[in-house]
Enzyme design. Structure first.
Site, PDB file in Angstrom:
ATOM      1  N   ASN A 100      -2.309  -2.525  13.207  1.00 45.15           N
ATOM      2  CA  ASN A 100      -3.769  -2.365  13.162  1.00 45.15           C
ATOM      3  C   ASN A 100      -4.228  -1.108  13.893  1.00 45.15           C
ATOM      4  O   ASN A 100      -5.072  -0.365  13.389  1.00 45.15           O
ATOM      5  CB  ASN A 100      -4.463  -3.606  13.741  1.00 45.15           C
ATOM      6  CG  ASN A 100      -4.193  -4.842  12.902  1.00 45.15           C
ATOM      7  OD1 ASN A 100      -3.653  -4.737  11.808  1.00 45.15           O
ATOM      8  ND2 ASN A 100      -4.565  -5.998  13.412  1.00 45.15           N
ATOM      9  N   SER A 158       0.825  -1.209   0.000  1.00 43.87           N
ATOM     10  CA  SER A 158       0.000   0.000   0.000  1.00 43.87           C
ATOM     11  C   SER A 158       0.858   1.258   0.000  1.00 43.87           C
ATOM     12  O   SER A 158       0.327   2.369  -0.014  1.00 43.87           O
ATOM     13  CB  SER A 158      -0.930   0.006   1.218  1.00 43.87           C
ATOM     14  OG  SER A 158      -0.191  -0.133   2.410  1.00 43.87           O
ATOM     15  N   SER A 171     -13.500  26.854 -27.559  1.00 43.52           N
ATOM     16  CA  SER A 171     -13.571  25.641 -28.358  1.00 43.52           C
ATOM     17  C   SER A 171     -12.506  25.715 -29.433  1.00 43.52           C
ATOM     18  O   SER A 171     -12.226  26.786 -29.970  1.00 43.52           O
ATOM     19  CB  SER A 171     -14.951  25.530 -28.998  1.00 43.52           C
ATOM     20  OG  SER A 171     -14.887  24.709 -30.144  1.00 43.52           O
ATOM     21  N   LYS A 207     -17.502  30.036 -28.947  1.00 41.73           N
ATOM     22  CA  LYS A 207     -17.807  29.307 -27.723  1.00 41.73           C
ATOM     23  C   LYS A 207     -17.063  29.841 -26.501  1.00 41.73           C
ATOM     24  O   LYS A 207     -15.936  30.323 -26.586  1.00 41.73           O
ATOM     25  CB  LYS A 207     -17.461  27.821 -27.886  1.00 41.73           C
ATOM     26  CG  LYS A 207     -18.397  27.067 -28.802  1.00 41.73           C
ATOM     27  CD  LYS A 207     -19.798  26.921 -28.228  1.00 41.73           C
ATOM     28  CE  LYS A 207     -19.869  25.814 -27.201  1.00 41.73           C
ATOM     29  NZ  LYS A 207     -19.864  24.489 -27.781  1.00 41.73           N
ATOM     30  N   THR A 211     -39.897  26.109 -10.482  1.00 43.49           N
ATOM     31  CA  THR A 211     -40.158  24.739 -10.052  1.00 43.49           C
ATOM     32  C   THR A 211     -40.288  23.959 -11.351  1.00 43.49           C
ATOM     33  O   THR A 211     -40.779  24.511 -12.351  1.00 43.49           O
ATOM     34  CB  THR A 211     -41.452  24.627  -9.222  1.00 43.49           C
ATOM     35  OG1 THR A 211     -42.548  25.079 -10.026  1.00 43.49           O
ATOM     36  CG2 THR A 211     -41.401  25.468  -7.939  1.00 43.49           C
ATOM     37  N   HIS A 212     -39.823  22.732 -11.365  1.00 42.65           N
ATOM     38  CA  HIS A 212     -39.799  21.926 -12.604  1.00 42.65           C
ATOM     39  C   HIS A 212     -39.025  22.630 -13.719  1.00 42.65           C
ATOM     40  O   HIS A 212     -39.270  22.378 -14.893  1.00 42.65           O
ATOM     41  CB  HIS A 212     -41.216  21.627 -13.106  1.00 42.65           C
ATOM     42  CG  HIS A 212     -42.177  21.193 -12.046  1.00 42.65           C
ATOM     43  ND1 HIS A 212     -42.400  19.868 -11.715  1.00 42.65           N
ATOM     44  CD2 HIS A 212     -42.950  21.914 -11.193  1.00 42.65           C
ATOM     45  CE1 HIS A 212     -43.281  19.798 -10.732  1.00 42.65           C
ATOM     46  NE2 HIS A 212     -43.628  21.032 -10.381  1.00 42.65           N
ATOM     47  N   ASN A 253     -17.033  28.058 -22.867  1.00 44.56           N
ATOM     48  CA  ASN A 253     -17.604  26.892 -22.179  1.00 44.56           C
ATOM     49  C   ASN A 253     -17.384  26.947 -20.667  1.00 44.56           C
ATOM     50  O   ASN A 253     -16.302  27.303 -20.212  1.00 44.56           O
ATOM     51  CB  ASN A 253     -16.992  25.610 -22.733  1.00 44.56           C
ATOM     52  CG  ASN A 253     -17.348  25.392 -24.191  1.00 44.56           C
ATOM     53  OD1 ASN A 253     -18.428  25.775 -24.627  1.00 44.56           O
ATOM     54  ND2 ASN A 253     -16.429  24.803 -24.942  1.00 44.56           N
ATOM     55  N   GLN A 293      -7.424  -2.172   3.931  1.00 43.68           N
ATOM     56  CA  GLN A 293      -6.376  -1.371   3.308  1.00 43.68           C
ATOM     57  C   GLN A 293      -6.921  -0.603   2.091  1.00 43.68           C
ATOM     58  O   GLN A 293      -6.348   0.398   1.679  1.00 43.68           O
ATOM     59  CB  GLN A 293      -5.222  -2.289   2.879  1.00 43.68           C
ATOM     60  CG  GLN A 293      -4.061  -1.599   2.213  1.00 43.68           C
ATOM     61  CD  GLN A 293      -2.858  -2.508   2.152  1.00 43.68           C
ATOM     62  OE1 GLN A 293      -2.195  -2.723   3.158  1.00 43.68           O
ATOM     63  NE2 GLN A 293      -2.571  -3.063   0.986  1.00 43.68           N
ATOM     64  N   LYS A 297      -8.120   3.634   1.888  1.00 39.28           N
ATOM     65  CA  LYS A 297      -7.403   4.899   1.777  1.00 39.28           C
ATOM     66  C   LYS A 297      -7.517   5.574   0.408  1.00 39.28           C
ATOM     67  O   LYS A 297      -7.793   6.774   0.327  1.00 39.28           O
ATOM     68  CB  LYS A 297      -5.933   4.677   2.159  1.00 39.28           C
ATOM     69  CG  LYS A 297      -5.782   4.555   3.678  1.00 39.28           C
ATOM     70  CD  LYS A 297      -4.414   4.145   4.109  1.00 39.28           C
ATOM     71  CE  LYS A 297      -4.195   2.673   4.315  1.00 39.28           C
ATOM     72  NZ  LYS A 297      -5.240   1.872   4.925  1.00 39.28           N
ATOM     73  N   GLU A 325     -18.875  22.304 -15.225  1.00 41.17           N
ATOM     74  CA  GLU A 325     -19.185  20.937 -15.680  1.00 41.17           C
ATOM     75  C   GLU A 325     -18.357  19.913 -14.927  1.00 41.17           C
ATOM     76  O   GLU A 325     -18.837  18.831 -14.567  1.00 41.17           O
ATOM     77  CB  GLU A 325     -18.912  20.813 -17.180  1.00 41.17           C
ATOM     78  CG  GLU A 325     -19.809  21.686 -18.037  1.00 41.17           C
ATOM     79  CD  GLU A 325     -19.313  21.755 -19.473  1.00 41.17           C
ATOM     80  OE1 GLU A 325     -18.710  22.776 -19.840  1.00 41.17           O
ATOM     81  OE2 GLU A 325     -19.507  20.776 -20.207  1.00 41.17           O
ATOM     82  N   TYR A 356      -9.764  -6.647  12.315  1.00 43.05           N
ATOM     83  CA  TYR A 356      -9.096  -6.176  11.101  1.00 43.05           C
ATOM     84  C   TYR A 356      -9.029  -7.270  10.039  1.00 43.05           C
ATOM     85  O   TYR A 356      -8.759  -8.424  10.340  1.00 43.05           O
ATOM     86  CB  TYR A 356      -7.662  -5.708  11.440  1.00 43.05           C
ATOM     87  CG  TYR A 356      -6.898  -5.214  10.220  1.00 43.05           C
ATOM     88  CD1 TYR A 356      -7.009  -3.898   9.803  1.00 43.05           C
ATOM     89  CD2 TYR A 356      -6.101  -6.086   9.479  1.00 43.05           C
ATOM     90  CE1 TYR A 356      -6.326  -3.454   8.671  1.00 43.05           C
ATOM     91  CE2 TYR A 356      -5.421  -5.643   8.348  1.00 43.05           C
ATOM     92  CZ  TYR A 356      -5.539  -4.326   7.952  1.00 43.05           C
ATOM     93  OH  TYR A 356      -4.864  -3.889   6.833  1.00 43.05           O
TER      94      TYR A 356
HETATM   95  N1  ARG Z   1      -1.227  -1.318   5.315  1.00 43.32           N
HETATM   96  C1  ARG Z   1      -2.193  -1.812   6.212  1.00 43.32           C
HETATM   97  C2  ARG Z   1      -3.544  -1.110   6.003  1.00 43.32           C
HETATM   98  O1  ARG Z   1      -3.568  -0.169   5.340  1.00 43.32           O
HETATM   99  C3  ARG Z   1      -1.755  -1.585   7.609  1.00 43.32           C
HETATM  100  C4  ARG Z   1      -2.312  -2.551   8.590  1.00 43.32           C
HETATM  101  C5  ARG Z   1      -1.727  -3.893   8.372  1.00 43.32           C
HETATM  102  N2  ARG Z   1      -2.130  -4.796   9.353  1.00 43.32           N
HETATM  103  C6  ARG Z   1      -2.007  -6.122   9.190  1.00 43.32           C
HETATM  104  N3  ARG Z   1      -2.416  -6.866  10.168  1.00 43.32           N
HETATM  105  N4  ARG Z   1      -1.472  -6.650   8.120  1.00 43.32           N
HETATM  106  O2  ARG Z   1      -4.559  -1.522   6.484  1.00 43.32           O
END
Ligand code: ARG
Length: 462
Positions: free
Chosen positions: A114, A27, A281, A287, A159-160, A289, A326, A329, A294, A321
């Site tokens: 964790n 990660s 454009s 144009k 409205t509408h 835009n 993971q 993120k 948008e 966990y």
């Molecule tokens: N990179 C992991 C995550 O984003 C960190 C936690 C890892 N924990 C584990 N027991 N392998 O969740």
């Protein structure tokens, strides 16, 4: 081809992972964005371990200095991130070992990745709540600027997307101020709930070391430690609440963006976007835009998507966990980036756009926009039941439509042919300025009411 086993957890492993295992497992490509939070969490943890006599002051000091060096290496772009080390936590710890040797190995006492990742991510999302709050204030101020300039400018209310009744430009701008204020309160609410420290939950069950979770919580700006270690390492509600608040906010941005696209079209010409927020454009020279509007409208797709994706990741996970988590993120990072960009772009556009007052007024005066005022007059002055007044007005609209004119253009004779009791003073209520001025109910569009709300918001945002 096998590599040597992982230096952090490879004690029982004879060989390293397959290259594809490494690719799916790592990660670091994205969680390096948590570097500052990771180091802050580690510093708090190390200081607490020393204060509790779990590590020596000397080791804690070496750890502290090492972590500060790593932070400056990362901030200076000099840090070499390694995919083999999986994630930000192990990249930092491995570098700490290079820098300070053996004491680095004591940092992970009474801790697990964790609880570590749970802390890092909460700190990051908490910062985003604060950033969203600031960005929303800036946007509300830009809207207030527009509202103040055109507190009594008349425009059609829809409205509408059909002309309904005349309203004021200021009133329309303030409608968004209300929405964005509720968005602020959703971020604030989410922030308040997420502000508990999971640090010290360790892998899932807590720890046998005499740690002080209240101390680390305090240092990291949390209100208190989380109360259940299982929940602490497996909860991602805080990220989901951020995504939910972001989704609602993005929906508001998208509605406004849609209005700006419509309003800036040649058919409406309610607003002119500044050059800074428009594009041309490559083939059609005329144009101009509204691309920024948008794209704001489109960004909601990513933010909604992130919300659904993380809900889906979480929904079937048994406690506690699982590595699935993971995947939280990237979704949140992308949603936060999209939201901040959309908020900044909207603030810029609103600050720069010019409302076309004559066009707004002309549009407000067409489409029988004061038909309700006429019906209300019939109720008030001739004591007609509202349903009858509605019917009489409908007939008058039909007459005007037949003559190709608007209600104020009808003659008194036209009117009296439909209802004999109608008098000349009816024309007073058919003008759009009078119409908006009469809507004095609390929260209504009358300029005096709008100005009161502007004053209230200016005070609130000081
Ligand atoms: N990179 C992991 C995550 O984003 C960190 C936690 C890892 N924990 C584990 N027991 N392998 O969740």
């Amino acid at each position: 081809m096998t590599k040597t086993s992982n230096q952090m957890w490879g004690g029982r492993f004879a060989s390293g992972p397959d290259a594809i295992m490494e690719a799916i497992n790592a990660s670091i490509g994205f969680d390096k964005r948590l570097a500052a939070q990771d180091i802050a969490g580690s510093r708090a943890h190390a200081a607490m371990l020393a204060a509790q006599g779990i590590v020596t002051d000397k080791d804690a000091e070496a750890i502290r200095e090492g972590l500060l060096t790593i932070l400056s290496e990362i901030e200076g772009g000099k840090f070499e991130f390694s995919t083999a080390l999986e994630d930000i936590h192990m990249n930092v710890e491995a570098r700490l070992r290079d820098l300070i040797g053996a004491p680095a190995g004591r940092l992970h006492t009474a801790r697990s990745r964790n609880d570590q990742v749970a802390v890092d991510f909460r700190l990051w999302v908490r910062d985003q709540c604060d950033a969203a709050d600031q960005a929303l204030v800036a946007l509300m101020q830009a809207l207030l600027g527009q509202a103040e300039a055109g507190a009594d400018w008349v425009m059609p209310g829809f409205t509408h997307l059909q002309t309904a009744q005349p309203v004021t430009w200021g009133h329309h701008m303030l409608a968004y101020v209300e929405m964005f204020a509720r968005d602020r309160s959703r971020f604030a609410d989410a922030r308040r709930r997420m502000n508990e420290s999971p640090l010290g939950a360790a892998a899932l069950a807590g720890t046998s070391f005499p740690i002080d979770r209240h101390a680390t919580a305090k240092v990291l700006g949390f209100d208190r430690p989380t109360a259940n270690s299982l929940d602490s390492v497996s909860d991602r509600d805080f990220a989901l609440e951020f995504l939910a608040a972001s989704s609602i906010c993005a929906m508001h941005l998208s509605r406004f963006a849609e209005e700006l696209v419509i309003w800036s079209s040649a058919q409406f010409r309610f607003v002119a976007m500044s050059d800074r927020w428009s594009t041309g454009s490559s083939i059609m020279p005329q144009k101009r835009n509204p691309d920024a509007a948008e794209l704001i409208r489109a960004k909601i797709g990513r933010i909604f998507g992130a919300n659904v994706a993380l809900m889906t990741v979480m929904k079937g996970l048994p406690l506690t966990y699982s590595k699935d988590m993971q995947e939280d993120k990237e979704q949140v990072f992308d949603a936060a980036d999209s939201l901040m960009l959309a908020l900044a772009a909207m603030t810029g556009m609103v600050g720069d756009m010019t409302a076309n007052r004559p066009n707004l007024k002309a549009a407000a005066s067409s489409g029988f926009s004061t038909a309700t005022d006429l019906a209300d007059w019939l109720v008030r002055e001739l004591n007609l039941p509202f349903r009858d007044a509605h019917h009489v007005t409908g007939s008058l609209v039909a007459v005007a439509e037949g003559k190709g004119c608007d209600l104020p253009d009808l003659t008194l004779e036209d009117m009296q042919a439909v209802h004999a009791g109608i008098r000349a003073d009816v024309f007073d209520v058919l003008g759009v300025e009078n119409s908006v001025a009469s809507r004095m109910s609390y929260g209504g569009t009358a300029p005096v009411r709008v100005r009161e709300q502007i004053a209230r918001w200016k005070e609130a945002l000081k």
